[in-house]
Structures are given as structure tokens and as C-alpha cells.
Scaffold this active site. Structure first.
Site, PDB file in Angstrom:
ATOM      1  N   TRP A 102       0.617  -1.241   0.080  1.00 20.63           N
ATOM      2  CA  TRP A 102      -0.028  -0.199  -0.112  1.00 20.63           C
ATOM      3  C   TRP A 102       0.927   1.273  -0.096  1.00 20.63           C
ATOM      4  CZ3 TRP A 102      -4.404  -1.425  -1.729  1.00 20.63           C
ATOM      5  CH2 TRP A 102      -4.639  -2.690  -1.519  1.00 20.63           C
ATOM      6  N   ASP A 171      -1.617   6.667   6.343  1.00 19.65           N
ATOM      7  CA  ASP A 171      -2.412   5.827   6.236  1.00 19.65           C
ATOM      8  C   ASP A 171      -2.725   5.031   7.428  1.00 19.65           C
ATOM      9  OD1 ASP A 171      -4.139   4.036   4.996  1.00 19.65           O
ATOM     10  OD2 ASP A 171      -3.102   3.446   3.431  1.00 19.65           O
ATOM     11  N   LYS A 195     -12.104  -1.889   8.119  1.00 18.72           N
ATOM     12  CA  LYS A 195     -11.263  -2.453   8.943  1.00 18.72           C
ATOM     13  C   LYS A 195     -11.957  -2.283  10.685  1.00 18.72           C
ATOM     14  CE  LYS A 195      -8.378  -2.869   5.478  1.00 18.72           C
ATOM     15  NZ  LYS A 195      -8.210  -4.035   4.449  1.00 18.72           N
TER      16      LYS A 195
END
Length: 360
Positions: A102, A171, A195
Site C-alpha cells: 500500500w 495511512d 477494518k
């Protein structure tokens, strides 16, 4: 109804009380005769939901008045572009620490916007660890330093954040709300909801307000943070149901006793699984080095692919869902976000020990 042991990496488990509450209110929210999904986003009833979500998030994360809370769409992936579009000004250099797939994707998007620099990386070690803080080498003319606080694919997590004289951006999609964080240290935090925050569909951005003053005017309206800040994230129709679910999840966290209690529980869950792995004498091999292990995503491999397939097949029969590792690295992964109960981790550890005894 028997619930699955849900170890999916995302979308992931939601607290059962939240699902039950949403079920109860689905057809008739607060005697409106409508579902939340049917309410106008300009209505008084939805306005209360929207603002309650912001207020609870500010309370739980102790977000100071210096920072604004925005609700966007597009997931963290859109933020990979929005961050440099808004904050990477001409003549400046965006710095990135690479700790997994990511962060690589975030860097890729930033390169399309302006000049970038890799300040540190653990790619050469197949992302088995978080780079040491002293190994971070900033460029000249640094615009900001970007990190990915938790790496779902490789199972690594920052346990100490950089303290450098530059704007720190994170992030936090996969570990926001899972542990106490000093928000004041960050210029901007962003997170997809799927999440720990709620279902997919809403992205939370926490941005220091002074950054808003220097955002270029030429940006497309919907890609400018000021659009959301100046309109309370109501410039256009927001993902109303996802924000409603976010508010219910935040209520649940508050009822549990706040993030400190959630953090303690998450460490207990992770310890159960890592202890099982460490005591297996190599039958289960962790991907992440001890000092960088994630409390959210426990990644491990078995001695060979055939055993891994057998393990995953038997686990599925026992009601364990989502244990296959990411397709890019293989192996196994147990994602143990906030809503995954301690009992699920205990049951998985018991199954792992039993499986090992049969195939050792």
C-alpha cells in the site's frame, strides 16, 4: 444462528451489537417511517447521525481543535492521489517510507503529481520489518513524510512513529481506533472504514486545519479538502448509511470503555496467536520480525504449500473464514481487528495446535 469466525482482511468483522442495532433500526429509523438509507442527507435526523459520528471520533481519538474531521469516498486509494494533489506544492518533495504494497501504491500516485523521495524502505527484506527510525533519510525541500501505520499483507506495524521537523502523514486504514495515538503528531491521517471503523464506503480524513490554507485553487472541486471542510462533508450526498454504521461502531467502542480498553484486548488477541506460532518449533513461521509484528494482521506460513491448502480447507470446515494470505505473498493471515472476539483467537490457536500435532 452460528456466527463464523471472521478473520477477513477487509471488509471485515463488525461488532455483533452494532449489526443487531442496525437490524432493529433498518426499516424505521427514529420513528421517521424510513430507513437511514432513505433519509435526505439534508434532514435533521441525518444531520444528527453525521455530527454524532464526528463528535464520537473526536472524543475517542482525542482529536484536538487544531484538526478537522472529513468524511469522503473513494477509500484510501483515492487518498494516495488527494494527499499529493493538495499538499505537494511546487518546489517541494514528497517523502515516503516503503513498508509494503500500500505504501508502494501511495508512492506511485504521488509520482504522477510531483517530485518524490524514498526516505526509507524494507523492500529488500521482503517487508519483514519496519525501518528503524534512525534510518529515515529525508530529502531537501521536504513537503511531508508519508507512512503506512499497519501493513495488512505483510503483517507489520509501526510501534513508534517518526518525530521529525516535517509534516507527518499516515495511512491508518487498518489500525485506526485499535490503539491510542497522539493525533497532534500528525498533519493528516486517513483511513478507509472497512477494518475497524465500519463497512466499506466512507473514508475518514483527519487534517490539521492550517494545511487547508495553502491548498491550490485549481484542483477539481471534489478532490480539494477545502470542499469537505467548508461544507461539513455535505457538499454532495455523502455515504449516509456507511456514516450511520460508523457512528454505531464508535458508540460500541465508547461503551467498551474507549480505545485504551480496545488496545489492551487487541494485544491479548495477538499474543494468543503469536505465542502459538512461536511455540510451534518452526511448524508455523511468522513473516514479520518480532519488533515489527502487527497486532491487527498475524501472517505466517506452514512447511509447504500442500500443508497450507489442507490447513485452510480444514479451517474453513471448522468455521474459520478469511485465513488465506494475500495472493501476492501466500501463506496464511489472521486479521484480528477490533470486532474479532478474543474467543475467536483462542479457538484458532487451539485448531492450529491440533493441526500441528496431526501433521508434525
Amino acid at each position: 444462528m452460528k456466527r463464523a469466525y471472521n478473520f477477513n482482511a477487509g471488509p471485515s468483522a463488525l461488532p455483533l451489537p452494532v449489526l443487531q442495532r442496525a437490524q432493529e433500526e433498518l426499516l424505521n429509523f427514529q420513528n421517521t417511517g424510513m430507513s437511514v438509507m432513505e433519509l435526505s442527507h439534508r434532514s435533521k435526523e441525518y444531520d444528527e447521525v453525521h455530527n454524532k459520528a464526528k463528535q464520537l471520533l473526536r472524543k475517542l481519538m482525542n482529536i484536538p481543535d487544531t484538526h478537522d474531521i472529513l468524511f469522503l469516498q473513494g477509500g484510501a486509494s483515492l487518498q494516495f492521489s488527494m494527499v499529493p494533489m493538495n499538499l505537494l506544492h511546487e518546489g517541494k518533495v514528497a517523502n515516503y517510507v516503503l513498508t509494503g504494497a500500500w505504501s508502494e501504491k501511495a508512492l506511485k500516485e504521488a509520482k504522477k503529481i510531483g517530485e518524490t523521495h524514498v526516505a526509507a524502505s524494507s523492500k529488500e527484506a521482503n517487508y519483514t520489518h519496519i525501518p528503524a527510525l534512525e534510518h529515515i533519510q529525508l530529502s531537501e525541500r521536504t513537503a511531508y513524510l508519508h507512512i503506512t501505520s499497519n501493513n495488512t499483507i505483510f503483517g507489520t506495524q509501526w510501534h513508534e512513529f517518526p518525530d521529525l521537523p516535517v509534516d507527518l502523514i499516515a495511512d491508518m486504514s487498518s489500525d485506526i481506533l485499535s490503539r491510542e495515538v497522539d493525533v497532534k503528531k500528525f498533519a493528516l491521517i486517513y483511513a478507509g472504514a472497512q477494518k475497524n471503523l465500519g463497512p466499506s464506503g466512507v473514508t475518514v480524513v483527519i487534517i490539521r486545519k492550517d494545511l487547508l490554507e495553502n491548498i491550490p485553487d485549481h484542483l477539481p472541486t471534489m478532490l480539494n479538502y477545502n470542499t469537505y471542510s467548508s461544507s461539513n462533508s455535505l457538499y454532495n450526498t455523502p455515504p449516509t448509511f456507511a456514516i450511520y454504521m460508523l457512528s454505531l461502531v464508535l458508540e460500541w467502542v465508547d461503551e467498551q470503555g474507549g480505545i485504551s480498553i480496545i488496545e489492551k484486548r487487541n494485544k491479548e488477541k495477538a499474543d494468543i496467536l503469536y505465542r502459538c506460532i512461536d511455540e510451534s518449533k518452526g511448524f508455523y513461521s511468522p513473516h514479520a520480525e518480532k519488533g515489527s509484528r502487527s497486532f491487527m494482521n498475524v501472517t505466517f506460513t506452514l512447511p509447504n504449500d500442500e500443508l497450507t491448502k489442507t490447513f485452510l480447507a480444514e479451517a474453513k470446515e471448522r468455521g474459520f473464514v478469511g485465513l488465506a494470505g494475500h495472493r501476492s505473498v501466500g501463506g496464511c493471515r489472521a486479521s484480528i481487528y477490533n470486532a474479532v472476539p478474543l474467543e475467536a483467537c483462542e479457538a484458532l490457536a487451539d485448531f492450529m495446535r491440533e493441526f500441528q500435532q496431526r501433521f508434525i
